[in-house]
Scaffold this motif. Structure first.
Motif, mmCIF file in Angstrom:
data_model
loop_
_atom_site.group_PDB
_atom_site.id
_atom_site.type_symbol
_atom_site.label_atom_id
_atom_site.label_comp_id
_atom_site.label_asym_id
_atom_site.label_seq_id
_atom_site.Cartn_x
_atom_site.Cartn_y
_atom_site.Cartn_z
ATOM 1 N N LEU A 20 8.515 31.302 -8.840
ATOM 2 C CA LEU A 20 8.454 29.864 -9.096
ATOM 3 C C LEU A 20 9.518 29.454 -10.117
ATOM 4 C CD1 LEU A 20 4.585 29.326 -9.233
ATOM 5 C CD2 LEU A 20 6.154 28.632 -7.405
ATOM 6 N N ILE A 21 9.702 30.262 -11.144
ATOM 7 C CA ILE A 21 10.738 29.974 -12.135
ATOM 8 C C ILE A 21 12.118 30.023 -11.480
ATOM 9 C CG2 ILE A 21 11.886 30.849 -14.216
ATOM 10 C CD1 ILE A 21 9.047 31.674 -15.195
ATOM 11 N N ALA A 22 12.331 30.996 -10.602
ATOM 12 C CA ALA A 22 13.611 31.088 -9.893
ATOM 13 C C ALA A 22 13.839 29.852 -9.036
ATOM 14 C CB ALA A 22 13.658 32.356 -9.044
ATOM 15 N N ALA A 23 12.799 29.362 -8.391
ATOM 16 C CA ALA A 23 12.919 28.142 -7.590
ATOM 17 C C ALA A 23 13.277 26.959 -8.495
ATOM 18 C CB ALA A 23 11.624 27.869 -6.831
ATOM 19 N N GLY A 97 3.885 11.499 -4.950
ATOM 20 C CA GLY A 97 3.877 12.869 -4.452
ATOM 21 C C GLY A 97 2.791 13.723 -5.085
ATOM 22 N N THR A 98 2.416 13.400 -6.306
ATOM 23 C CA THR A 98 1.357 14.123 -6.999
ATOM 24 C C THR A 98 -0.018 13.663 -6.528
ATOM 25 O OG1 THR A 98 2.768 14.498 -8.913
ATOM 26 C CG2 THR A 98 0.394 14.630 -9.290
ATOM 27 N N ARG A 99 -0.124 12.395 -6.251
ATOM 28 C CA ARG A 99 -1.403 11.816 -5.798
ATOM 29 C C ARG A 99 -1.429 11.674 -4.279
ATOM 30 N NH1 ARG A 99 -1.128 7.656 -10.686
ATOM 31 N NH2 ARG A 99 -2.529 8.729 -12.109
ATOM 32 N N ILE A 100 -0.791 12.567 -3.592
ATOM 33 C CA ILE A 100 -0.615 12.468 -2.145
ATOM 34 C C ILE A 100 -1.933 12.339 -1.384
ATOM 35 C CG2 ILE A 100 -0.552 14.935 -1.582
ATOM 36 C CD1 ILE A 100 2.046 14.214 0.019
ATOM 37 N N ALA A 101 -2.979 12.951 -1.876
ATOM 38 C CA ALA A 101 -4.273 12.878 -1.199
ATOM 39 C C ALA A 101 -4.899 11.485 -1.322
ATOM 40 C CB ALA A 101 -5.240 13.917 -1.764
ATOM 41 N N ASP A 102 -4.449 10.703 -2.283
ATOM 42 C CA ASP A 102 -4.999 9.365 -2.489
ATOM 43 C C ASP A 102 -4.415 8.326 -1.536
ATOM 44 O OD1 ASP A 102 -6.407 10.485 -4.574
ATOM 45 O OD2 ASP A 102 -5.029 9.768 -6.117
ATOM 46 N N ALA A 132 6.943 19.310 -6.173
ATOM 47 C CA ALA A 132 6.082 20.350 -5.592
ATOM 48 C C ALA A 132 5.897 21.512 -6.574
ATOM 49 C CB ALA A 132 6.673 20.849 -4.277
ATOM 50 N N LEU A 133 6.969 21.933 -7.226
ATOM 51 C CA LEU A 133 6.884 23.056 -8.166
ATOM 52 C C LEU A 133 6.003 22.745 -9.372
ATOM 53 C CD1 LEU A 133 10.541 24.410 -8.160
ATOM 54 C CD2 LEU A 133 8.467 25.703 -7.609
ATOM 55 N N ILE A 134 6.205 21.588 -9.980
ATOM 56 C CA ILE A 134 5.415 21.294 -11.171
ATOM 57 C C ILE A 134 3.949 21.131 -10.803
ATOM 58 C CG2 ILE A 134 5.784 18.782 -11.210
ATOM 59 C CD1 ILE A 134 5.524 21.191 -14.252
ATOM 60 N N ASN A 135 3.674 20.589 -9.626
ATOM 61 C CA ASN A 135 2.280 20.500 -9.186
ATOM 62 C C ASN A 135 1.686 21.886 -8.985
ATOM 63 O OD1 ASN A 135 0.957 17.708 -8.566
ATOM 64 N ND2 ASN A 135 3.157 17.447 -8.222
ATOM 65 N N THR A 136 2.470 22.839 -8.510
ATOM 66 C CA THR A 136 1.998 24.213 -8.365
ATOM 67 C C THR A 136 1.670 24.814 -9.733
ATOM 68 O OG1 THR A 136 3.270 24.524 -6.343
ATOM 69 C CG2 THR A 136 2.577 26.526 -7.520
ATOM 70 N N ASN A 141 -2.288 26.447 -13.970
ATOM 71 C CA ASN A 141 -2.716 26.342 -15.364
ATOM 72 C C ASN A 141 -4.081 25.680 -15.514
ATOM 73 O OD1 ASN A 141 -0.481 27.611 -16.467
ATOM 74 N ND2 ASN A 141 0.659 25.713 -16.698
ATOM 75 N N VAL A 142 -4.322 24.625 -14.754
ATOM 76 C CA VAL A 142 -5.602 23.921 -14.873
ATOM 77 C C VAL A 142 -6.744 24.793 -14.361
ATOM 78 C CG1 VAL A 142 -6.931 21.935 -14.043
ATOM 79 C CG2 VAL A 142 -4.592 21.614 -14.865
ATOM 80 N N ILE A 143 -6.563 25.426 -13.219
ATOM 81 C CA ILE A 143 -7.625 26.271 -12.662
ATOM 82 C C ILE A 143 -7.929 27.441 -13.590
ATOM 83 C CG2 ILE A 143 -8.233 27.834 -10.762
ATOM 84 C CD1 ILE A 143 -6.565 25.887 -8.932
ATOM 85 N N LEU A 144 -6.880 28.031 -14.175
ATOM 86 C CA LEU A 144 -7.074 29.177 -15.062
ATOM 87 C C LEU A 144 -7.355 28.777 -16.512
ATOM 88 C CD1 LEU A 144 -4.292 31.565 -13.690
ATOM 89 C CD2 LEU A 144 -6.759 31.630 -13.245
ATOM 90 N N ARG A 145 -7.354 27.483 -16.783
ATOM 91 C CA ARG A 145 -7.603 26.952 -18.127
ATOM 92 C C ARG A 145 -6.649 27.518 -19.169
ATOM 93 N NH1 ARG A 145 -14.143 26.852 -18.797
ATOM 94 N NH2 ARG A 145 -14.517 25.132 -17.389
#
Length: 160
Positions: A20-23, A97-102, A132-136, A141-145
């Motif tokens: 991800l960092i390389a991307a 793009g971040t709120r794409i589901a909305d 896309a990368l920052i959302n990943t 980070n959020v899931i793993l707290r």
């Protein structure tokens, strides 16, 4: 807050983060302005509630010369007069793009057209890739707290 797992101790996550960092390095090498890249990372991280990314990217942006005023106003960019039209277009695309589901139909055509007025095709692809990368990263980070507050500028370069 305590992390659920030590993501950086895991070989799997370590490899994933390296890729991800390389991307992200590919995006950095495009014509998309560095200041815009940080604004995008910060805005997506605000929306997603990612303290770790906010910690990192606000500190990196400040170290790169971003003003405290602009950093404080990113969440209110629509009402702020300190952002260029191009930055505003990037921030709107970031939000959509971040709120794409909305959005029933995804990113609205007018949002895309506005961004296309300010960025060429390579920059648009870089912008979409960065969103896309920052959302990943935010989701990891959020899931793993992952806790925020201890990031040191330049630390990303020293990750395993």
């Amino acid at each position: 807050m305590e992390a659920r797992l030590n993501a950086f101790a895991s070989p799997v996550t370590g490899k994933l983060v390296k890729h991800l960092i390389a991307a992200g390095k590919v995006v950095e090498g495009t014509g998309l302005p560095a200041a815009t890249q940080e604004l995008v990372k910060i805005r997506a991280s605000q929306i997603n509630g990612c303290g770790g990314c906010l910690d990192m990217h606000t500190k990196e942006a400040a170290a790169a010369g971003e003003t405290p005023l602009r950093l404080h106003l990113i969440a209110a960019w629509r009402e702020a007069t300190v952002f260029t039209d191009a930055e505003r277009a990037a921030l709107e695309l970031t939000e959509q793009g971040t709120r794409i589901a909305d959005a029933a139909g995804g990113v609205p055509d007018e949002v895309w057209a506005n961004a296309a007025q300010h960025y060429d095709e390579e920059q648009l692809l870089a912008l979409v890739s960065l969103i896309a990368l920052i959302n990943t990263f935010n989701r990891l980070n959020v899931i793993l707290r992952q806790p925020a507050g201890g990031y040191q500028v330049g630390q990303l370069a020293h990750l395993p």
